[in-house]
Write a protein that holds these residues in place. Structure first.
Motif, PDB file in Angstrom:
ATOM      1  N   ASN A   1       8.778  -8.906  -7.398  1.00 59.54           N
ATOM      2  CA  ASN A   1       7.412  -8.667  -7.223  1.00 59.54           C
ATOM      3  C   ASN A   1       7.071  -7.881  -6.178  1.00 59.54           C
ATOM      4  OD1 ASN A   1       4.947  -8.982  -8.422  1.00 59.54           O
ATOM      5  ND2 ASN A   1       4.916 -10.948  -8.192  1.00 59.54           N
ATOM      6  N   PRO A   2       7.089  -8.140  -4.873  1.00 61.42           N
ATOM      7  CA  PRO A   2       6.712  -7.424  -3.611  1.00 61.42           C
ATOM      8  C   PRO A   2       7.369  -6.125  -3.642  1.00 61.42           C
ATOM      9  CG  PRO A   2       8.064  -9.200  -2.990  1.00 61.42           C
ATOM     10  CD  PRO A   2       7.707  -9.562  -4.573  1.00 61.42           C
ATOM     11  N   VAL A   3       8.551  -6.079  -4.354  1.00 58.26           N
ATOM     12  CA  VAL A   3       9.212  -4.726  -4.096  1.00 58.26           C
ATOM     13  C   VAL A   3       8.404  -3.721  -5.148  1.00 58.26           C
ATOM     14  CG1 VAL A   3      11.080  -3.622  -4.959  1.00 58.26           C
ATOM     15  CG2 VAL A   3      11.538  -5.490  -3.558  1.00 58.26           C
ATOM     16  N   LEU A   4       8.217  -4.171  -6.100  1.00 58.79           N
ATOM     17  CA  LEU A   4       7.428  -3.389  -7.057  1.00 58.79           C
ATOM     18  C   LEU A   4       6.061  -2.693  -6.484  1.00 58.79           C
ATOM     19  CD1 LEU A   4       8.327  -4.833 -10.528  1.00 58.79           C
ATOM     20  CD2 LEU A   4       9.042  -2.782  -9.322  1.00 58.79           C
ATOM     21  N   TRP A   5       5.360  -3.834  -5.806  1.00 58.33           N
ATOM     22  CA  TRP A   5       4.092  -3.530  -5.343  1.00 58.33           C
ATOM     23  C   TRP A   5       4.231  -2.376  -4.242  1.00 58.33           C
ATOM     24  CZ3 TRP A   5      -0.053  -3.844  -7.398  1.00 58.33           C
ATOM     25  CH2 TRP A   5      -0.581  -5.079  -8.239  1.00 58.33           C
ATOM     26  N   ALA A   6       5.429  -2.716  -3.425  1.00 60.65           N
ATOM     27  CA  ALA A   6       5.519  -1.696  -2.341  1.00 60.65           C
ATOM     28  C   ALA A   6       5.931  -0.326  -2.901  1.00 60.65           C
ATOM     29  CB  ALA A   6       6.597  -1.994  -1.550  1.00 60.65           C
ATOM     30  N   LEU A   7       6.646  -0.243  -3.905  1.00 61.72           N
ATOM     31  CA  LEU A   7       7.050   0.862  -4.507  1.00 61.72           C
ATOM     32  C   LEU A   7       5.693   1.789  -5.198  1.00 61.72           C
ATOM     33  CD1 LEU A   7      10.240   0.249  -6.473  1.00 61.72           C
ATOM     34  CD2 LEU A   7      10.097   1.875  -4.719  1.00 61.72           C
ATOM     35  N   VAL A   8       4.990   0.853  -5.795  1.00 58.31           N
ATOM     36  CA  VAL A   8       3.451   1.337  -6.290  1.00 58.31           C
ATOM     37  C   VAL A   8       2.898   2.071  -5.082  1.00 58.31           C
ATOM     38  CG1 VAL A   8       1.384   0.765  -7.246  1.00 58.31           C
ATOM     39  CG2 VAL A   8       3.315  -0.167  -8.289  1.00 58.31           C
ATOM     40  N   TYR A   9       2.676   1.442  -3.910  1.00 59.97           N
ATOM     41  CA  TYR A   9       1.967   1.923  -2.902  1.00 59.97           C
ATOM     42  C   TYR A   9       2.478   3.182  -2.266  1.00 59.97           C
ATOM     43  CZ  TYR A   9      -1.342  -1.731  -3.403  1.00 59.97           C
ATOM     44  OH  TYR A   9      -2.260  -2.711  -3.597  1.00 59.97           O
ATOM     45  N   LEU A  10       4.044   3.022  -2.242  1.00 62.75           N
ATOM     46  CA  LEU A  10       4.688   4.326  -1.656  1.00 62.75           C
ATOM     47  C   LEU A  10       4.607   5.631  -2.554  1.00 62.75           C
ATOM     48  CD1 LEU A  10       8.328   2.928  -0.765  1.00 62.75           C
ATOM     49  CD2 LEU A  10       6.629   4.096   0.558  1.00 62.75           C
ATOM     50  N   LEU A  11       4.474   5.229  -3.929  1.00 67.75           N
ATOM     51  CA  LEU A  11       4.140   6.476  -4.955  1.00 67.75           C
ATOM     52  C   LEU A  11       2.874   6.888  -4.683  1.00 67.75           C
ATOM     53  CD1 LEU A  11       5.542   7.936  -7.424  1.00 67.75           C
ATOM     54  CD2 LEU A  11       4.410   6.368  -8.982  1.00 67.75           C
ATOM     55  N   VAL A  12       1.894   6.181  -4.753  1.00 67.01           N
ATOM     56  CA  VAL A  12       0.617   6.632  -4.670  1.00 67.01           C
ATOM     57  C   VAL A  12       0.258   7.202  -3.364  1.00 67.01           C
ATOM     58  CG1 VAL A  12      -1.797   6.040  -4.990  1.00 67.01           C
ATOM     59  CG2 VAL A  12      -0.032   5.017  -6.420  1.00 67.01           C
ATOM     60  N   PHE A  13       0.370   6.401  -2.124  1.00 67.15           N
ATOM     61  CA  PHE A  13      -0.117   6.902  -1.054  1.00 67.15           C
ATOM     62  C   PHE A  13       1.000   7.846  -0.130  1.00 67.15           C
ATOM     63  CE2 PHE A  13      -2.822   3.553  -1.964  1.00 67.15           C
ATOM     64  CZ  PHE A  13      -4.068   3.948  -1.866  1.00 67.15           C
ATOM     65  N   GLY A  14       2.349   7.759  -0.648  1.00 67.73           N
ATOM     66  CA  GLY A  14       3.010   8.408  -0.006  1.00 67.73           C
ATOM     67  C   GLY A  14       3.631   9.766  -0.744  1.00 67.73           C
ATOM     68  N   VAL A  15       3.547   9.762  -1.767  1.00 67.06           N
ATOM     69  CA  VAL A  15       4.032  11.037  -2.578  1.00 67.06           C
ATOM     70  C   VAL A  15       2.762  11.819  -3.160  1.00 67.06           C
ATOM     71  CG1 VAL A  15       5.410  11.931  -4.550  1.00 67.06           C
ATOM     72  CG2 VAL A  15       6.114   9.991  -3.328  1.00 67.06           C
ATOM     73  N   LEU A  16       1.964  11.159  -3.830  1.00 66.33           N
ATOM     74  CA  LEU A  16       0.669  11.849  -4.700  1.00 66.33           C
ATOM     75  C   LEU A  16      -0.412  12.061  -3.775  1.00 66.33           C
ATOM     76  CD1 LEU A  16       0.702   9.602  -7.957  1.00 66.33           C
ATOM     77  CD2 LEU A  16       1.767  11.700  -7.666  1.00 66.33           C
ATOM     78  N   LEU A  17      -1.015  11.208  -2.960  1.00 61.20           N
ATOM     79  CA  LEU A  17      -1.977  11.516  -2.040  1.00 61.20           C
ATOM     80  C   LEU A  17      -1.443  11.734  -0.797  1.00 61.20           C
ATOM     81  CD1 LEU A  17      -4.337   8.706  -3.407  1.00 61.20           C
ATOM     82  CD2 LEU A  17      -4.242  11.086  -4.074  1.00 61.20           C
ATOM     83  N   ASP A  18      -2.182  12.476  -0.038  1.00 60.08           N
ATOM     84  CA  ASP A  18      -1.952  12.449   1.338  1.00 60.08           C
ATOM     85  C   ASP A  18      -3.342  12.262   2.222  1.00 60.08           C
ATOM     86  OD1 ASP A  18      -0.649  12.818   3.762  1.00 60.08           O
ATOM     87  OD2 ASP A  18      -1.148  15.081   3.930  1.00 60.08           O
ATOM     88  N   THR A  19      -3.437  10.928   2.398  1.00 62.04           N
ATOM     89  CA  THR A  19      -4.622  10.580   2.793  1.00 62.04           C
ATOM     90  C   THR A  19      -4.307   9.406   4.166  1.00 62.04           C
ATOM     91  OG1 THR A  19      -4.699   8.469   1.518  1.00 62.04           O
ATOM     92  CG2 THR A  19      -6.302  10.550   1.100  1.00 62.04           C
TER      93      THR A  19
END
Lengths: 286, 263
Positions: free
Chosen positions: A65-83
């Motif tokens: 559960n926490p691993v998947l949440w972390a992956l979601v944030y990595l994908l959105v904020f680390g790869v897709l967006l640069d904020t």
């Protein structure tokens, strides 16, 4: 009642019978709670365990559960967006914020339901009712442990160097847990007396999420001044800042921050406990 | 009786709130009060309206009455799990309530429930461990012990609950129809357990709709009607009056036996 004792009350006194179902004095209440502490711990463990037991992977989900949440944030904020929004290690900042905020909000949500949601237990067994909100928050702490493991793996991956302050993580989490228990005690009583409070809690939590700097740095966005001072000294923001301070090198860990964290924890716990205990004999009336 | 009292119930009133619906009079339903069904659908139920009695050590008391007469609510107030509106309950030692609905944790296994139940009743972890096998033996539910309680039949659930609660050796034990769900063998075992509690100078309160259970296990009966005590006395006397009032013929023990012999 201030009238003369009834004949039956006199008979009870004569044979040394104890009155049932009245609120015990604070000291005896605490003593009984201490005696039944194993119940609260066991209940918390069982609840956290039962949460993941209803599917094939079972307890694997506690970590997944926490691993998947972390992956979601990595994908959105680390790869897709640069904020980065004024933060160097934004992924570390964000994941710590999200995980720790979730701990507080889940503590408040399940804690507020601790009396109303456990009527079966309350109407069949006699025990200090304060153990229920305490066990609820303890169950959230047990659930948080795998998430903390994920944090300890993820944060170095974001380029964060190891530091001695990492050793203070359990203390910071512990203070946040004490604070959560205090709030849960207050909410558990409020909801049992006025059910409608339960409907308001999600709105309060959502508002807290936006003013506590979960996704952004309060300093950077609100700047300085009274508003920023109030926002950054309210307890939820204090604990986020504290846990970030132990793990992230760019967030300063000041003695003042520790003092605020300890102060909020202690004050909330004491007030919450006394507030809850005051209505002890009324829980169970629905 | 000249015995020592173990339980004194002094003019107890119990009122509880219930959410989700509200009783309206026929007149209210025709006026703007109708809105009370949709907003403020909270009602107060006066379940017990002034009950007093004294129970002694070693006594076994049956409680009878219609469904909804306040029997279960009375027992909950005595157990201290439902607050009294006014009046008081005094007890010598701990009171424990065994009921059909005494929900343990449905999502947890029988094993976990044994541990949790024991701890909740104030046993130490060591005591729970010591009595674990005894509880398992008494419940007799086999390998279902490792399954969550929601998989249990109602009979199995009540066996386990009875086993957990009675292992704590309470001074006053209240049984709320829990025996009626069990099979013959479980009923025999629980009767033995009740006799054992009584022989250790405990007090037993038993709610049952089975007149034969009341006859075989009790030496006094309370008849609760509309939240009040209608009659308190010897088994035969109260059961006869109850049968008369409800229009239900209740076979008395002596004639029943002679009939069995004759047949």
């Amino acid at each position: 009642m201030s009238t003369a004792p009834s004949p039956l009350a006199a008979l009870a006194a004569e044979h040394g019978l104890q009155r049932v179902g009245v609120r015990p004095p604070l000291r005896r209440y605490l003593a009984t709670m201490w005696q039944r502490r194993h119940f609260a711990v066991s209940l918390a463990g069982s609840k956290a365990y039962a949460r993941n037991q209803g599917n094939y992977l079972g307890q694997v989900w506690a970590l997944l559960n926490p691993v998947l949440w972390a992956l979601v944030y990595l994908l959105v904020f680390g790869v897709l967006l640069d904020t980065s929004r004024g933060v160097e290690n934004f992924i570390g900042f964000l994941v710590v914020g999200v995980f720790m905020f979730h701990f507080s909000s889940a503590s408040i949500t399940t804690g507020s339901n601790a009396i109303v949601g456990n009527q079966g237990l309350i109407t069949s067994l006699q025990f200090p009712r304060a153990l229920l909100p305490i066990a609820s928050v303890l169950a959230e702490l047990v659930t948080l442990v795998p998430a903390l493991v994920v944090l300890l793996v993820l944060v170095p991956l974001t380029g964060e160097p190891f530091a001695w302050t990492w050793l203070l993580l359990p203390l910071a989490v512990g203070l946040q847990w004490v604070f959560g228990t205090g709030v849960a005690l207050v909410c558990a009583r409020l909801v049992s007396q006025w059910r409608d409070v339960k409907q308001l809690i999600p709105f309060v939590l959502r508002a807290l999420m936006y003013v506590s700097g979960v996704f952004f740095s309060i300093d950077h966005y609100v700047g300085s001044g009274t508003a920023a001072a109030v926002l950054s000294h309210q307890p939820v923001a204090v604990y986020l800042e504290l846990v970030r301070g132990t793990l992230l090198s760019e967030v300063p860990l000041t003695p003042a921050l520790w003092a605020w964290a300890a102060g909020w924890a202690l004050v909330t716990l004491v007030l919450g406990f006394v507030f809850f205990w005051h209505a002890e004999e009324r829980y169970g009336r629905g | 009786m000249a015995d020592r009292p173990s339980l004194i119930v002094d003019d107890v009133h119990v009122t509880y709130r219930t959410y989700g619906g509200r009783r309206l009079t026929a007149r209210q339903q025709k006026t703007w009060h109708t809105i009370g069904r949709h907003v403020g659908a909270v009602d107060k139920v006066r379940a017990v309206r002034g009950i007093s009695f004294v129970a002694d050590h070693g006594e076994s008391i049956g409680v009878i009455g219609h469904n909804g007469s306040g029997k279960s609510t009375l027992l909950r107030a005595i157990a201290g799990v439902l607050p009294t509106e006014s009046g008081a309950v005094y007890a010598d030692g701990t009171a424990s309530l065994l009921g059909v609905n005494a929900a343990l944790m449905r999502d947890l296994t029988g094993e976990r429930n044994i541990v949790l139940g024991g701890l909740a009743l104030g046993q130490t972890p060591t005591q729970v461990e010591e009595r674990f096998d005894e509880v398992v033996d008494f419940a007799g539910i086999g390998d279902f012990l490792q399954l969550p309680m929601r998989a249990y039949s109602s009979g199995m659930g009540s066996r386990l609950r009875f086993a957990i609660s009675s292992a704590a050796r309470p001074d006053i034990v209240m049984i709320d129809e829990a025996l009626s769900t069990g099979d013959a063998e479980f009923r025999r075992r629980s009767r033995e357990r009740v006799d054992q509690i009584r022989s250790e100078a405990g007090t037993v309160l038993l709610v049952s709709h089975s007149m034969s259970t009341i006859r075989s296990m009790c030496d006094r009966v309370l008849w609760v009607d509309g939240g009040r005590l209608r009659l308190d006395g010897q088994v035969d006397e109260v059961l006869e009056a109850y049968a008369e009032a409800t229009g239900r013929p209740v076979a008395r023990r002596t004639p029943a036996r002679s009939r069995a012999v004759a047949g």
